[in-house]
Design a protein around this motif. Structure first.
Motif, short mmCIF file in Angstrom:
data_model
loop_
_atom_site.label_atom_id
_atom_site.label_comp_id
_atom_site.label_asym_id
_atom_site.label_seq_id
_atom_site.Cartn_x
_atom_site.Cartn_y
_atom_site.Cartn_z
N VAL A 1 -29.91 -62.86 -12.39
CA VAL A 1 -29.02 -62.62 -13.54
C VAL A 1 -27.68 -62.07 -13.07
CG1 VAL A 1 -28.70 -61.18 -15.59
CG2 VAL A 1 -30.87 -62.34 -15.21
N THR B 1 -31.47 -57.23 -19.71
CA THR B 1 -32.47 -57.72 -18.77
C THR B 1 -33.63 -56.73 -18.67
OG1 THR B 1 -30.75 -58.84 -17.51
CG2 THR B 1 -32.86 -58.54 -16.42
N GLN C 1 -39.47 -58.24 -10.97
CA GLN C 1 -38.25 -57.76 -11.61
C GLN C 1 -37.02 -57.77 -10.71
OE1 GLN C 1 -38.80 -54.10 -13.73
NE2 GLN C 1 -40.49 -54.91 -14.94
N CYS D 1 -37.53 -57.48 -19.58
CA CYS D 1 -38.64 -57.21 -18.66
C CYS D 1 -39.69 -56.32 -19.32
CB CYS D 1 -38.12 -56.56 -17.38
SG CYS D 1 -37.20 -57.69 -16.31
N TYR E 1 -33.43 -59.57 -11.76
CA TYR E 1 -32.16 -58.85 -11.78
C TYR E 1 -31.15 -59.51 -10.85
CZ TYR E 1 -33.62 -54.84 -14.59
OH TYR E 1 -34.02 -54.04 -15.61
N ASN F 1 -27.40 -55.99 -17.78
CA ASN F 1 -28.53 -55.34 -17.10
C ASN F 1 -29.41 -54.58 -18.09
OD1 ASN F 1 -28.32 -56.20 -14.45
ND2 ASN F 1 -26.74 -54.71 -14.00
#
Length: 61
Positions: free
Chosen positions: A42, A21, A35, A25, A39, A18
């Motif tokens: 993923v 990620t 977004q 972003c 998330y 995270n």
């Protein structure tokens, strides 16, 4: 015992993914409305990966 180790590893791994990620972003300047979808995708894929890893370890022990 393996379950506890796998859960701890999974939480750490999911947290790190995270963070990466979020960095993706920010660097790609992905709009705020896209977004959550990124998330979610993923996190679902990583959860599937973690579950398959746990099943593989469980069945081979």
């Amino acid at each position: 015992m393996i379950l506890i180790i796998t859960v701890l590893f999974s939480l750490f791994y999911l947290f790190q993914i995270n963070k990466m990620t979020f960095a993706l972003c920010q660097s790609r300047e992905i709009p705020e409305e896209k977004q959550p979808k990124i998330y979610r995708t993923v996190n679902i894929l990583i959860t599937i990966l973690i579950l398959s890893f746990y099943l593989e370890v469980l069945l081979n022990v």
